[in-house]
Write a protein that holds these residues in place. Structure first.
Motif, mmCIF file in Angstrom:
data_model
loop_
_atom_site.group_PDB
_atom_site.id
_atom_site.type_symbol
_atom_site.label_atom_id
_atom_site.label_comp_id
_atom_site.label_asym_id
_atom_site.label_seq_id
_atom_site.Cartn_x
_atom_site.Cartn_y
_atom_site.Cartn_z
ATOM 1 N N ALA A 1 28.991 49.074 34.919
ATOM 2 C CA ALA A 1 30.186 48.827 35.730
ATOM 3 C C ALA A 1 29.905 47.787 36.818
ATOM 4 O O ALA A 1 30.764 46.953 37.128
ATOM 5 N N LEU A 2 28.710 47.818 37.387
ATOM 6 C CA LEU A 2 28.342 46.824 38.395
ATOM 7 C C LEU A 2 28.312 45.428 37.788
ATOM 8 O O LEU A 2 28.776 44.457 38.420
ATOM 9 N N ALA A 3 27.791 45.298 36.583
ATOM 10 C CA ALA A 3 27.782 43.997 35.912
ATOM 11 C C ALA A 3 29.209 43.490 35.692
ATOM 12 O O ALA A 3 29.506 42.307 35.913
ATOM 13 N N PHE A 4 30.100 44.388 35.249
ATOM 14 C CA PHE A 4 31.494 43.985 35.050
ATOM 15 C C PHE A 4 32.127 43.556 36.374
ATOM 16 O O PHE A 4 32.870 42.570 36.430
ATOM 17 N N LEU A 5 31.816 44.273 37.446
ATOM 18 C CA LEU A 5 32.370 43.934 38.754
ATOM 19 C C LEU A 5 31.873 42.564 39.217
ATOM 20 O O LEU A 5 32.653 41.761 39.755
ATOM 21 N N VAL A 6 30.593 42.284 39.007
ATOM 22 C CA VAL A 6 30.049 40.964 39.371
ATOM 23 C C VAL A 6 30.791 39.869 38.627
ATOM 24 O O VAL A 6 31.185 38.847 39.203
ATOM 25 N N TRP A 7 30.998 40.070 37.327
ATOM 26 C CA TRP A 7 31.745 39.069 36.544
ATOM 27 C C TRP A 7 33.175 38.935 37.048
ATOM 28 O O TRP A 7 33.678 37.814 37.213
ATOM 29 N N ALA A 8 33.830 40.050 37.293
ATOM 30 C CA ALA A 8 35.233 40.017 37.705
ATOM 31 C C ALA A 8 35.412 39.292 39.037
ATOM 32 O O ALA A 8 36.415 38.595 39.251
ATOM 33 N N LEU A 9 34.453 39.421 39.939
ATOM 34 C CA LEU A 9 34.588 38.821 41.267
ATOM 35 C C LEU A 9 34.132 37.373 41.319
ATOM 36 O O LEU A 9 34.572 36.616 42.184
ATOM 37 N N THR A 10 33.252 36.963 40.398
ATOM 38 C CA THR A 10 32.653 35.635 40.516
ATOM 39 C C THR A 10 32.926 34.702 39.358
ATOM 40 O O THR A 10 32.849 33.493 39.509
ATOM 41 N N ASP A 11 33.234 35.244 38.188
ATOM 42 C CA ASP A 11 33.295 34.403 36.999
ATOM 43 C C ASP A 11 34.643 34.452 36.299
ATOM 44 O O ASP A 11 34.902 33.667 35.408
ATOM 45 N N ARG A 12 35.518 35.357 36.700
ATOM 46 C CA ARG A 12 36.747 35.583 35.942
ATOM 47 C C ARG A 12 37.681 34.375 35.979
ATOM 48 O O ARG A 12 38.436 34.125 35.049
#
Length: 428
Positions: free
Chosen positions: A409-420
């Motif tokens: 979930a942390l990995a998904f959150l990092v992607w959602a906040l920085t790469d989406r």
């Protein structure tokens, strides 16, 4: 090329520079793209990559047998895995970048031949000290796997690079997942030394075939003129300069921490009641994970279509979801099968996307980019293994699944906040 727009937009808005700091890099538009590699070259690289990386994992189901044969204490037996992983980490930093300054075909063949020697040392080791030195050398030289990935990327035309990287990465994943099963079966039939003798013979054959069939340096970038010390320092420069590289390395750390959380500890609940499976039966679950490796090729094709952002997000979402069935291992082995397939599928989708994107940042620095990226892979794998086994001992399988789900979930959150928001034109 749609697959590179995400890289450019996420990395810098200034003109692209060479990774050695020597001014602007040659424009891809000004260079003729490489022709597709000869038929059979990519499958051969995939087989070689899988065979090389398997050497890092062969010892894991054999530790008790090796320790008993050489009279090693439990603490010393644990050093077999530790030294192999340390050697692998050093190889990522010290050997993989060499592919940016020397002919990669020669580097690959040389490393494979040296690996044959290291495997032979392990196979005939008369004492623990010789064995441990040999295992450290095996880990150091097994990083030829990453040089094979970089070489495959350099051989591919830009519009097929993701597909090629996916094929070779799929072979590497299969090698990792099958290593424990193969070593266990061979050891049961002919003893643990036969595992390393057989691998030495196979590695020698692969070195011969690759020497005869691989093209010399071939691709979309000229070799760097950096000296070795400058080459190593420039890896740090790349991380400082390229935000996309830092982001993808962080995602690799988190994703492979989750991957290792499962595979380093799943044998513990399977060997306990109510399942009480044998070592052979537990090893067979590695075969289930091979199905997930099919994601590598699919992810590569999606990257070639400019869908890298969605591939990453979808893979990370599946990674988090995979822990729902995995949490029910005590109730159903079918839940484990489903969870393993989904988790491995997700991990390989993200991993192939990461490698494809970071290679495109600076093709002339592919060895340094992939080598530096894989250091974070190793850190994540080691961290996940250590945390999972400790948690299982203290709190049980539920705590392990909570760790894996939280990391995912942390990995998904990092992607959602920085790469989406880094969507290509086609994505929009």
């Amino acid at each position: 090329m749609t697959g590179n727009r995400e890289v450019d937009s996420g990395a810098t808005e200034t003109p692209r520079h060479r990774a050695d700091g020597g001014g602007p890099a040659p424009s891809p538009e000004g260079a003729s793209p490489p022709a597709p590699p000869p038929r059979g070259t990519v499958p051969l690289l995939a087989v070689a990559g899988g065979a090389a990386v398997a050497n890092v994992y062969f010892a894991q189901p054999l530790l008790v047998t090796i320790g008993r044969d050489l009279g090693m204490s439990p603490a010393l037996v644990g050093g077999i895995v530790t030294l192999t992983q340390i050697g692998y980490g050093l190889g990522l930093l010290l050997l993989v970048p060499l592919g940016d300054v020397v002919d990669r075909r020669r580097l690959i063949v040389t490393q494979l031949l040296l690996l044959v020697g290291a495997l032979a040392v392990v196979a005939v080791a008369p004492a623990a000290s010789v064995l441990l030195a040999g295992m450290a050398a095996v880990g150091l030289l097994a990083v030829v796997t990453q040089t094979l990935v970089v070489h495959a990327a350099s051989l591919a035309p830009p519009d097929r690079r993701g597909r090629v990287v996916g094929q070779v990465t799929g072979g590497v994943v299969i090698g990792i997942l099958l290593a424990r099963t193969v070593s266990g079966l061979l050891a049961d039939v002919a003893g643990w030394r036969s595992v390393y003798l057989a691998s030495a013979v196979l590695t020698a054959l692969l070195a011969l075939v690759l020497h005869r069939s691989l093209p010399h340096r071939h691709g979309d970038a000229a070799p760097s003129t950096l000296r070795y010390g400058q080459l190593l320092r420039s890896t740090v420069t790349l991380f400082a300069r390229e935000p996309l590289l830092r982001l993808r390395a962080l995602l690799a750390l988190l994703v492979f921490a989750a991957f290792s959380t499962l595979w380093s500890s799943v044998a513990l609940p399977l060997s306990a009641a109510p399942h009480s499976l044998s070592h052979t039966a537990i090893g067979a679950f590695g075969l289930v994970g091979v199905v997930g490796a099919l994601a590598a090729g699919a992810a590569g094709r999606l990257n070639d279509r400019g869908l890298s952002c969605w591939t990453t997000g979808g893979g990370l979402a599946l990674l988090a979801v995979s822990w729902l069935p995995l949490a029910h291992v005590d109730d159903s082995l079918w839940a484990l099968v489903v969870g393993v397939i989904v988790l491995d599928f997700a991990v390989q989708a993200v991993h192939v996307t990461n490698q494809t994107l970071i290679y495109a940042l600076h093709p002339e620095a592919g060895g340094r980019l992939i080598g530096g990226y894989m250091v974070f892979y190793s850190i994540g794998s080691a961290t996940g293994a250590l945390a999972a086994t400790s948690l299982y001992t203290a709190f049980g399988w539920g705590a392990v699944c909570a760790l894996g789900a939280g990391t995912s979930a942390l990995a998904f959150l990092v992607w959602a906040l920085t790469d989406r928001d880094r969507l290509t034109d086609r994505d929009r």
